[in-house]
Design a protein around this motif. Structure first.
Motif, mmCIF file in Angstrom:
data_model
loop_
_atom_site.group_PDB
_atom_site.id
_atom_site.type_symbol
_atom_site.label_atom_id
_atom_site.label_comp_id
_atom_site.label_asym_id
_atom_site.label_seq_id
_atom_site.Cartn_x
_atom_site.Cartn_y
_atom_site.Cartn_z
ATOM 1 N N TRP A 13 -5.654 -10.623 -9.507
ATOM 2 C CA TRP A 13 -6.496 -9.431 -9.612
ATOM 3 C C TRP A 13 -5.612 -8.228 -9.343
ATOM 4 C CZ3 TRP A 13 -12.142 -9.410 -9.843
ATOM 5 C CH2 TRP A 13 -12.662 -10.684 -10.081
ATOM 6 N N ARG A 14 -5.574 -7.312 -10.297
ATOM 7 C CA ARG A 14 -4.622 -6.206 -10.232
ATOM 8 C C ARG A 14 -4.828 -5.313 -9.009
ATOM 9 N NH1 ARG A 14 -1.973 -4.605 -14.843
ATOM 10 N NH2 ARG A 14 -1.019 -3.060 -13.455
ATOM 11 N N ALA A 15 -6.034 -5.287 -8.471
ATOM 12 C CA ALA A 15 -6.284 -4.453 -7.299
ATOM 13 C C ALA A 15 -5.478 -4.922 -6.100
ATOM 14 C CB ALA A 15 -7.774 -4.453 -6.962
ATOM 15 N N LEU A 16 -5.028 -6.188 -6.106
ATOM 16 C CA LEU A 16 -4.263 -6.731 -4.994
ATOM 17 C C LEU A 16 -2.766 -6.814 -5.300
ATOM 18 C CD1 LEU A 16 -6.579 -9.602 -3.724
ATOM 19 C CD2 LEU A 16 -6.495 -7.215 -3.024
ATOM 20 N N ALA A 17 -2.373 -6.447 -6.509
ATOM 21 C CA ALA A 17 -0.943 -6.456 -6.824
ATOM 22 C C ALA A 17 -0.229 -5.353 -6.050
ATOM 23 C CB ALA A 17 -0.723 -6.285 -8.329
ATOM 24 N N ARG A 18 -0.775 -4.174 -6.104
ATOM 25 C CA ARG A 18 -0.321 -3.059 -5.280
ATOM 26 C C ARG A 18 -1.425 -2.019 -5.273
ATOM 27 N NH1 ARG A 18 5.005 0.916 -5.874
ATOM 28 N NH2 ARG A 18 4.656 2.024 -3.909
ATOM 29 N N HIS A 19 -1.830 -1.625 -4.078
ATOM 30 C CA HIS A 19 -2.968 -0.712 -3.951
ATOM 31 C C HIS A 19 -2.455 0.706 -3.731
ATOM 32 C CE1 HIS A 19 -7.040 0.542 -3.233
ATOM 33 N NE2 HIS A 19 -6.714 1.056 -2.056
ATOM 34 N N LEU A 20 -2.903 1.608 -4.592
ATOM 35 C CA LEU A 20 -2.465 2.995 -4.510
ATOM 36 C C LEU A 20 -3.549 3.921 -3.972
ATOM 37 C CD1 LEU A 20 -0.561 3.225 -7.922
ATOM 38 C CD2 LEU A 20 0.383 2.766 -5.655
ATOM 39 N N GLY A 21 -4.701 3.352 -3.626
ATOM 40 C CA GLY A 21 -5.791 4.168 -3.100
ATOM 41 C C GLY A 21 -5.742 4.254 -1.581
ATOM 42 N N ARG A 22 -6.893 4.429 -0.976
ATOM 43 C CA ARG A 22 -6.979 4.576 0.472
ATOM 44 C C ARG A 22 -6.835 3.210 1.142
ATOM 45 N NH1 ARG A 22 -9.124 9.371 2.310
ATOM 46 N NH2 ARG A 22 -9.877 8.332 4.188
ATOM 47 N N ARG A 23 -6.005 3.149 2.174
ATOM 48 C CA ARG A 23 -5.778 1.888 2.876
ATOM 49 C C ARG A 23 -7.051 1.403 3.569
ATOM 50 N NH1 ARG A 23 -1.379 4.998 3.388
ATOM 51 N NH2 ARG A 23 -2.266 6.066 5.205
ATOM 52 N N VAL A 37 0.850 -1.192 0.000
ATOM 53 C CA VAL A 37 0.000 0.000 0.000
ATOM 54 C C VAL A 37 0.882 1.237 0.000
ATOM 55 C CG1 VAL A 37 -1.937 -1.119 1.169
ATOM 56 C CG2 VAL A 37 -0.124 -0.050 2.530
ATOM 57 N N ARG A 38 0.250 2.392 -0.167
ATOM 58 C CA ARG A 38 0.990 3.653 -0.142
ATOM 59 C C ARG A 38 1.607 3.888 1.232
ATOM 60 N NH1 ARG A 38 -1.643 7.819 0.019
ATOM 61 N NH2 ARG A 38 -3.701 6.921 0.439
ATOM 62 N N ARG A 39 2.721 4.575 1.243
ATOM 63 C CA ARG A 39 3.371 4.928 2.490
ATOM 64 C C ARG A 39 2.566 6.007 3.197
ATOM 65 N NH1 ARG A 39 9.667 7.008 2.918
ATOM 66 N NH2 ARG A 39 9.915 6.727 5.170
ATOM 67 N N PRO A 40 2.282 5.840 4.498
ATOM 68 C CA PRO A 40 1.530 6.872 5.234
ATOM 69 C C PRO A 40 2.249 8.220 5.219
ATOM 70 C CG PRO A 40 1.615 4.833 6.473
ATOM 71 C CD PRO A 40 2.545 4.661 5.324
ATOM 72 N N ALA A 41 1.508 9.275 5.389
ATOM 73 C CA ALA A 41 2.059 10.625 5.326
ATOM 74 C C ALA A 41 3.058 10.858 6.451
ATOM 75 C CB ALA A 41 0.939 11.659 5.409
ATOM 76 N N VAL A 42 4.010 11.728 6.176
ATOM 77 C CA VAL A 42 5.010 12.083 7.181
ATOM 78 C C VAL A 42 4.324 12.736 8.382
ATOM 79 C CG1 VAL A 42 7.052 13.482 7.649
ATOM 80 C CG2 VAL A 42 6.795 12.356 5.428
#
Length: 289
Positions: free
Chosen positions: A251-261, A121-126
């Motif tokens: 399923w590409r949604a589980l390859a790497r998620h760039l949306g909201r965790r 998933v995306r890295r959380p904000a600083v």
């Protein structure tokens, strides 16, 4: 499959949509105002394409000739409906909770297999207080984790809500209540990897993990051979859960998620539900041939 989903989820979506409209103050009649440019079938198709192929909301908006916000709203409405369906074990029979899965394993005499899987998933904000808890100790990347339970053939039976990547597999299983369900429930056999060692003693031997290594150093040759043979025998039975997880990761949604965790729980459970439905349909067709 699309027709079945439309027949099943369409009335439920319409009911929830009408409830949302009726729950807020309105200045116009309930049926007044602009009509939907995206009917439910298109909403469902947009959600499936997004989950399966990872198409962005902008691309889907161009395909369906609507605004991007319409696609975002449609996916946000349909995805929870898919996640709530549960996993199909036979036509018309679904398992929605871990309790139902354990009861099903005990009634049918089926062996279950559990394992954890991680999704980047995306890295959380600083500056976020709990930023480090998403870092997986295994992959050293920001991830969330879900527990998957399949039968001996790798058919999907359950997929849990996600937890931050730093959560250990055995801790996740305990938080889901698996120990209590197995200790107080029917006699079942569940295979697991070394990440779940310790659950066997807590569940009366219902969770089977690879054998412990008794010799730390200078083990005799006969013990090395026996230990390796036991681990290989266990791995050959447990490998089917890896196959089930691999089908999910297609399923590409589980390859790497760039949306909201926060959406990952719905995503993994929706994919597991759709995958189990397809697996059951394929198994039924194979038996009829």
């Amino acid at each position: 499959m699309i027709a079945e989903l439309v027949a099943e989820l369409g009335p439920l979506w319409h009911e929830r949509h009408q409830a949302r409209l009726a729950s807020r103050p309105r200045k116009r009649a309930l049926v007044a105002g602009a009509k939907h440019r995206l009917v439910f079938v298109d909403r469902l198709l947009a959600t499936l394409v997004h989950l399966r192929h990872g198409a962005t909301h902008d691309v889907l908006a161009c395909w369906f000739n609507v605004d991007r916000s319409t696609i975002t709203r449609a996916i946000g409405e349909v995805r929870p409906l898919l996640a709530e369906r549960g996993c199909t074990v036979s036509p018309g029979v679904r398992l929605q909770t871990l309790t139902e899965v354990v009861d099903y394993l005990g009634t049918s005499g089926t062996t279950g297999i559990i394992d954890g899987t991680e999704i980047r998933v995306r890295r959380p904000a600083v500056g976020r207080k709990d930023r480090d808890k998403f870092i997986s100790g295994k992959s050293k990347q920001n991830a969330v984790k879900a527990m998957v339970l399949t039968d001996g053939d790798g058919r999907m039976l359950f997929c849990s809500p996600t937890r931050p990547g730093s959560c250990a597999d055995i801790t996740h299983a305990r938080q889901l209540g698996l120990v209590k369900l197995l200790a107080d429930g029917p006699a079942v056999e569940i295979l697991a990897d070394a990440g779940y060692q310790g659950l066997g003693a807590q569940t009366g031997g219902r969770v089977v993990t690879p054998p412990h290594r008794k010799f730390k150093k200078n083990a005799p040759d006969w013990y090395e051979e026996m230990h390796e043979r036991q681990r290989n025998a266990h791995s050959s039975r447990r490998i089917r859960v890896e196959h089930g997880i691999a089908h999910m990761k297609n399923w590409r949604a589980l390859a790497r998620h760039l949306g909201r965790r926060e959406h990952m729980s719905d995503i993994v459970q929706a994919v597991a539900s759709l995958l189990s439905h397809q697996q059951t349909a394929d198994l039924t067709s194979a038996r009829q041939m």
